[in-house]
Design a protein around this motif. Structure first.
Motif: not given
Lengths: 317, 517
Positions: B200-208
């Motif tokens: 949660p909060g990571s770049r990948a999570d933001q993209i998703i």
């Protein structure tokens, strides 16, 4: 023309309507076996409806059609085995090679695999397509595709061929070659029923013709019968090497001559005589006796275009 | 340019006003709207909470479905119909440039569908009166739908520029919808099973999260929530409009390349033909069933394509199982279940593809008269055509069985279901949908499959209303036993089979009519 057994095509009182519009009404005609028969009519006259009824694709509302004595409605499969139909539009499996295409139809007509190669070779030779057997059908030119379509019709060795506008869209060379193939097929004893708009070619090619207009048959019989002028007198066309102002009077003064007309103020005259078996002989003798230099002499016949225009109205019934 | 574009637009609008099918579609749409209103009205008398919100939800869901269907059938054929009728060259000769053509062909369709959305807006406002929905929610809902519609229209336009045939363009648009709607759940699933590391909060999570917010479905769920106070034009609106603009620009930029007469006139081999050429051997010759041979070789691609598909399915199953076992934390049972469902989905898509092509290709290529002139009865031609496509499903079905082997008790489960009429029903309903697809492929020029899906959706709702009372009665008389349930299902199965047979007879009749045209 060889006539043995039943007529190749016999249409009796054929009628078919699309909704409230009659496409064909009480059409009757007959095509003898071995004939090359033309079927002519203006657009919307009912040609394709008649053709589709003959080739079992359309069940007519009334009337009977027999192909080689077989009823097209009651004996559909037997008729289909003895009849080959080439529609007016290019309908082909474009992703097959020429050989695959013909092999498929040969197999569908129940020709055993051992015989298929020979049959396909024969039809490809006849249509001059031997060198194209491994090419994709979709990649061929229009003329070549038309030959493949004709090969497809011939692969089942039908006795009767129905061709709907076979020369449409072909260039003059392809058209001439197609006509040659049709003549060869006639020599092989096939009955060919050809629907076309190209009247000059039909006049050259066919023994007999049926003219349809507004769904009704206007004429069915020999080409020569159609081209004869509808008069009780005998008509001749005389070409002279050099015309003279008094030549019309001189020809008119010959015995038996009823009327002489100079055609388009040129060196040709149309002469009408009393209808007698030796009318032509007498006229020619009289002209030579008068010292007229005759360059051409023949019966005065109508052109097919003229006959067609006289018989049809161009309307749809 | 403007004169030509307006002329095209004018022609399209006039044509649409004369088409009875377009009016029937609008009538059907109005009936559905009134149906939703009546249900909401009835709910307002009962104990159901917020009938207005329910009305609003049903209207929005219905619209999403209709936009998807319009995208697959209506928008994906904007340019392909001109290509297939070989009239694109004439339009170009009339002096229309690519931009004028694209605007002229797509604007009328977009206007028609936007009008359908616009006309229902005042009716949907009744949801406010019925209670449970606010004006802000309704405006935000229609804005989301409008953006989704604009995106669909432009993706459809791009597909219709890029592909020569309407059918291919429709399939590509369907694929787009699959990605558009399944991207978020798939990414979520992969994250949950730890196939993708996205704390949660990571770049990948933001993209998703952003991918999810771009979907109209996620946006509508947000709008449907009680006390919605978000912006009227959310991220979905702007991202959909942006993507639509990109699609339009790409369609414009690539128009001349894709509609080049040389490119359009060339007989391009399909994937099966390319494989055939790659391996360099001839196709086997037809034997006793030539029609079956033709379908097998030219619709399904033949043995080489069959082997290639089997390898792809097998590779997918093996890689899926290995990935699940070694990289993910899912059990082999869970992995096998997911893979089985995906393989089954692919088999269904494959079967739908064959059903839509089986008769439509013959109709489009005008080869029906030749085929029906063969001395073979029509019903046998139809049966052998179907039989020619069945082997093509073997790779998918065999890999489905293989994937079930990784699921403990999976094969037993499959074996047991083979004897239960309640499970046959799914297969029969699927066969009914395939039959409907074949039927529509002879009735409409494009979009037989979406039409079949739409009819199945609406008719299953209607049939559900008819069957449920009968089903309940049978269950009641049998004391709720399994035998009673299965007996009721067997009766429904029999009715569905009769329906399939009736459709098959009608297909035969239509084939004969089509061959005579």
């Amino acid at each position: 023309m060889s006539q043995s057994g039943p007529a190749a095509i016999e249409v009796v009182n054929l009628s078919h309507a699309f909704g409230s519009r009659w496409a064909v009404r009480n059409a009757s005609f007959e095509v003898p076996q071995g004939a090359l028969h033309g079927f002519v009519g203006p657009n919307g006259a009912g040609k394709t409806t008649t053709l589709k009824s003959i080739c079992t694709l359309l069940i007519p509302h009334s009337g009977t059609i027999r192909v080689l004595g077989l009823d097209v409605v009651a004996q559909t499969n037997e008729v289909r085995r003895r009849l080959g139909f080439m529609p007016d539009h290019f309908s082909m499996y474009r992703r097959m090679t020429v050989f695959e295409y013909l092999d498929f139809f040969a197999a569908a007509y129940g020709i055993p695999m051992t015989q298929r190669d020979k049959v396909i070779d024969e039809v490809l030779t006849l249509t001059d397509m031997e060198g194209r057997r491994e090419e994709l059908v979709g990649g061929l030119s229009r003329g070549m595709q038309q030959r493949v379509a004709l090969s497809r019709v011939l692969v089942s060795d039908p006795d009767v061929l129905l061709l709907d506008e076979p020369a449409s869209g072909l260039d003059p060379r392809a058209r001439i070659e197609l006509m040659e193939i049709l003549r060869e097929l006639k020599r092989m004893g096939k009955t060919i029923f050809i629907s076309s708009h190209i009247l000059s070619e039909l006049a050259e090619l066919c023994d007999s013709v049926t003219i349809i207009d507004a769904g009704r048959i206007k004429y069915s019989g020999s080409i020569s019968g159609l081209l004869k002028r509808p008069t009780e007198h005998a008509g001749f066309r005389v070409g002279v090497a050099a015309g003279s102002p008094d030549l019309t009077e001189r020809i008119s003064s010959l015995p038996g001559v009823l009327q002489t007309v100079r055609v388009d103020a040129g060196n040709e005259y149309r002469v009408e005589m009393e209808a007698r078996p030796d009318s032509g002989n007498r006229l020619l003798q009289g002209l030579i006796a008068q010292g007229v230099l005759v360059s051409s002499f023949g019966e005065d016949r109508r052109h097919l275009n003229e006959a067609f225009m006289d018989l049809t109205t161009g309307g749809v019934g | 340019m403007l004169t030509g574009t307006l002329a095209l637009l004018h022609r399209a609008l006039r044509l649409d006003s004369r088409l009875i099918s377009a009016h029937l579609f609008r009538f059907g749409f109005a009936v559905l709207m009134y149906f939703s209103l009546i249900i909401a009205h009835l709910q307002s008398y009962g104990l159901a909470a917020a009938p207005g919100l329910r009305l609003f939800e049903s209207m929005m869901t219905l619209n999403v479905l209709l936009i998807i269907l319009a995208g697959i059938s209506f928008f994906a054929t904007a340019i392909t119909e001109e290509k297939e009728e070989e009239t694109l060259g004439l339009l170009k000769m009339a002096g229309l440039n690519p931009l004028g053509l694209l605007l002229g062909k797509s604007t009328s369709r977009l206007i028609n569908t936007l009008l359908l959305l616009g006309v229902q807006f005042p009716f949907t406002l009744l949801a406010v009166t019925l209670g449970g929905a606010t004006v802000t929610q309704i405006v935000a809902g229609y804005a989301a739908l409008a953006a989704f519609l604009v995106l669909t229209a432009n993706v459809g336009l791009l597909a219709s520029v890029a592909f020569r045939r309407g059918g291919t363009a429709s399939w590509v648009v369907s694929l787009f919808f699959l990605i558009y709607f399944l991207a978020r759940p798939l990414l979520d699933g992969l994250t949950k099973s730890q196939w993708i590391a996205a704390p949660p909060g990571s770049r990948a999570d933001q993209i998703i999260q952003a991918v999810g917010l771009g979907s109209v479905w996620t946006r509508l769920q947000e709008i449907f929530s009680t006390g919605f106070a978000g912006p009227t034009l959310g991220l979905q609106f702007w991202s959909n409009c942006g993507l639509a603009l990109v699609s339009f620009l790409v369609a414009w930029g690539s128009f001349n390349y894709f509609t080049n007469p040389r490119r359009m006139g060339a007989a391009t081999p399909d994937l099966a033909d390319r494989l055939q050429r790659l391996f360099g051997s001839k196709r086997p010759r037809p034997r006793s069933h030539p029609v079956m041979w033709k379908e097998y070789q030219f619709v399904t691609g033949g043995s080489r394509f069959l082997i290639a598909r089997f390898c792809c399915y097998l590779l997918f199953v093996i890689l899926g199982v290995l990935a699940g076992l070694f990289w993910g934390q899912a059990s082999s049972d869970e992995t096998a279940q997911v893979i089985s469902v995906i393989v089954l989905g692919l088999v269904i898509v494959e079967a739908c593809f064959y059903a839509s092509r089986l008769l439509h290709d013959e109709w489009r290529e005008h080869t029906l008269p030749m085929l029906l002139m063969l001395p073979i009865p029509v019903h046998r031609i139809l049966l052998t055509k179907l039989a020619g496509c069945v082997p093509a499903l073997i790779p998918g079905l065999s890999c489905l069985v293989i994937s079930l082997c990784f699921w403990e008790g999976g094969l037993e489960y499959l074996w047991n279901t083979l004897f239960l009429p309640s499970y046959w029903m799914f297969v029969i309903v699927f066969v009914l949908m395939l039959t409907l697809t074949m039927f529509f492929s002879l009735v409409v020029r494009w979009g037989a499959l979406p039409l079949a899906i739409a009819v199945m959706l609406f008719s299953s709702t209607f049939a559900g209303c008819c069957f449920v009372p009968a089903f309940t009665t049978v269950m009641g008389t049998s004391g709720g036993s399994i035998v009673g349930r299965e007996a009721a299902c067997a009766v429904i199965d029999a009715i569905l089979i009769l329906l399939i047979l009736a459709l098959q007879f009608d297909i035969q009749r239509r084939l004969e009519i089509a061959s005579a045209q």
